[in-house]
Design an enzyme around this catalytic site. Structure first.
Site, short mmCIF file in Angstrom:
data_model
loop_
_atom_site.label_atom_id
_atom_site.label_comp_id
_atom_site.label_asym_id
_atom_site.label_seq_id
_atom_site.Cartn_x
_atom_site.Cartn_y
_atom_site.Cartn_z
N SER A 162 30.25 15.52 -0.49
CA SER A 162 30.02 14.27 -1.23
C SER A 162 31.13 14.02 -2.25
CB SER A 162 28.65 14.27 -1.91
OG SER A 162 28.47 15.43 -2.70
N HIS A 165 24.23 19.35 3.95
CA HIS A 165 24.58 19.13 2.52
C HIS A 165 23.32 18.66 1.80
CE1 HIS A 165 26.98 18.37 -0.93
NE2 HIS A 165 27.55 17.22 -0.60
N HIS A 174 25.79 29.15 1.58
CA HIS A 174 26.69 28.23 0.88
C HIS A 174 28.12 28.51 1.30
CE1 HIS A 174 28.51 25.87 -2.36
NE2 HIS A 174 27.35 25.26 -2.41
N ARG A 188 21.64 26.92 -10.05
CA ARG A 188 20.83 25.70 -10.05
C ARG A 188 19.45 26.01 -9.48
NH1 ARG A 188 24.68 21.92 -6.60
NH2 ARG A 188 24.54 23.81 -5.32
N ASP A 207 19.01 23.45 -3.01
CA ASP A 207 18.06 22.68 -2.22
C ASP A 207 16.81 23.46 -1.82
OD1 ASP A 207 19.72 20.35 -2.13
OD2 ASP A 207 21.00 21.41 -0.73
#
Ligand code: CMX
Length: 435
Positions: A239, A269, A316, A325, A371
């Site tokens: 992105s 993603h 990842h 995160r 995610d």
């Protein structure tokens, strides 16, 4: 001039000579060698982009402007009586590199409030294509606003390239100010029969989004946390890179952010957050709600792998440890929802998946990414329409990508244009290199 724009101008004037000196005096210094597997394998690890907005260390995770996530959450100003900082404070930090004072944040909130009104055609677009995925609607709504671009107007009037950053900054703030309402409008149009609360001029970015979709506290804090956690992840991810690439052609920020959303909408993603929820829910439905034990969960993970699918939310391209995160969201969940059934699934997967991916021996990083956790918190607070989750990711990511595009223009980075080779050329070069 607003406090933020004044500060940004000072920083640009400091940074420009540093970048120009690098170009002029060190332009032929070699930074990295490129291997055939990097060329064929999605350019992993090739050091060929520059950004000062954030840096992703494979073991430590993301730093925004040099600050770790725990530092960010501790240092940024917060609204009274809540846990999470203002998203606007993060915007200020990403744009300028400085932690803002409370007064600077308030100034920015006022500035954004004056830029928030949506053009009528945005409502029409969202109404016109309700059958589409929310990310398609989000991208289309932003794409249509390209006609508002002040950069395009300036460019067509022949403004100097030294000043391109100025109208790009105005475009960025005009767009970012509208994101909570666009997100809320998509959500309420698709899932709440159009019942959206009017924006409250007294509320901040996260608080206003929660208010407009009609979810009570502490969802305002969930929103702040989400938008901050997703705001940037250096420049090579799909992105951020797409936003930078498109903007490098001097396409305006609406075109660039729409494009970056299209990259974010892929399942490898940003769409992985909805995939995680879909995957867990399918399993739960098959078990008719009965909580699995650890052995049953392991079998489910192996079944997914053996059917040729990836485990969503794990792995990842850069990270080699658990994503901080993920950990921030886990801490939040342990505090606010530790007995929730779906959180218990996520918690069990946290223990079960990494050893299985390690045993399978393919994934370079068996640990969870952002995610793996984000959907379950949304679900808990009532946002159960999981195909919306990537829109939330995109609302945050737009902040970092806008910061990068403004700086790209300010530092006069040129159009991006790497070189490709044919397969026989690579074969020849590889043979020569191996002697
Ligand atoms: N489950 C199963 N297999 C995985 C895997 C996972 N979670 N992660 C990696 N692998 C596999 C890859 O598919 C690849 O297999 P092949 O050799 O058969 O092609 C192999 O392991 C090596 O891949 P890698 O070098 O470790 O990972 P990549 O850099 O190629 O891909 C990513 C990174 C994120 C696309 C991958 O880990 C993945 O597909 N994860 C699941 C989807 C996901 O969670 N995406 C969100 C990432 C965060 C974000 O951008 O939002």
């Amino acid at each position: 001039m607003s406090k933020l724009k004044q500060k940004l101008l000072e920083k640009i004037e400091q940074q420009r000579p540093i970048t120009q000196k690098l170009f002029k005096e060190y332009g032929d210094a070699v930074v990295d060698k490129v291997t055939v597997s990097q060329i064929l394998g999605g350019m992993r690890g090739i050091k060929c982009l520059v950004t000062d907005i954030s840096y992703l260390d494979p073991n430590e995770g993301i730093r925004y402007r040099g600050f770790t996530l725990p530092e960010i959450f501790e240092k940024l100003p917060k609204p009274a009586g809540v846990e999470m900082p203002y998203v606007e404070g993060l915007l200020y930090l990403l744009f300028t590199g400085d932690i803002p004072t409370e007064e600077e944040v308030k100034d920015l909130i006022d500035d954004l409030a004056g830029r928030r009104t949506l053009p009528k055609y945005v409502y029409d677009i969202i109404d016109a294509i309700p059958e589409c995925h929310p990310m398609t609607i989000f991208s289309a709504a932003i794409l249509a606003m390209s006609k508002e671009s002040l950069f395009c107007k300036d460019y067509n009037c022949g403004v100097s390239k030294m000043d391109y950053w100025d109208s790009t900054y105005e475009d960025a703030l005009n767009l970012l100010a509208k994101l909570p309402e666009i997100g809320a409008l998509i959500y309420t149009t698709l899932y709440r029969g159009g019942k959206k609360n009017k924006p409250d001029p007294k509320l901040d970015f996260g608080g206003n989004f929660a208010h407009m979709i009609g979810i009570d506290k502490p969802y305002d804090d969930v929103s702040r946390m989400y938008f901050i956690l997703h705001a940037d992840h250096e420049s090579g991810n799909v992105s951020a890179h797409t936003g930078h690439l498109v903007a490098s052609a001097l396409s305006d920020i609406y075109l660039a952010i729409s494009a970056m959303l299209n990259g974010l909408a892929g399942p490898l993603h940003g769409l992985a957050n909805q995939e995680v929820l879909r995957w867990i829910q399918d399993f739960r439905d098959k078990r008719q709600g009965k909580m699995p034990n650890e052995e049953e969960m392991k079998q489910f993970v192996w079944d997914t792998l053996n059917s040729g699918q990836v485990i969503p939310g794990f792995g990842h391209a850069v990270l080699r440890k658990t994503d901080p995160r993920y950990m921030m969201q886990r801490q939040f969940a342990l505090k606010h929802m530790k007995d929730d059934e779906l959180f218990r699934y996520v918690d069990m997967l946290y223990n079960v998946v990494p050893p299985i991916l390690t045993e399978q021996g393919k994934a370079k990083n068996p640990w969870p990414n952002v995610d793996a956790h984000s959907g379950v918190i949304q679900w808990y607070y009532g946002v159960t329409e999981y195909d919306f989750y990537t829109v939330l990711f995109g609302m945050g990511r737009a902040i970092g990508v806008c910061a990068n595009i403004i700086w790209d223009r300010a530092l006069l980075y040129p159009i991006e244009r790497p070189k490709s080779l044919t397969t026989p050329m690579i074969e020849d070069l590889a043979k020569q290199a191996k002697g």
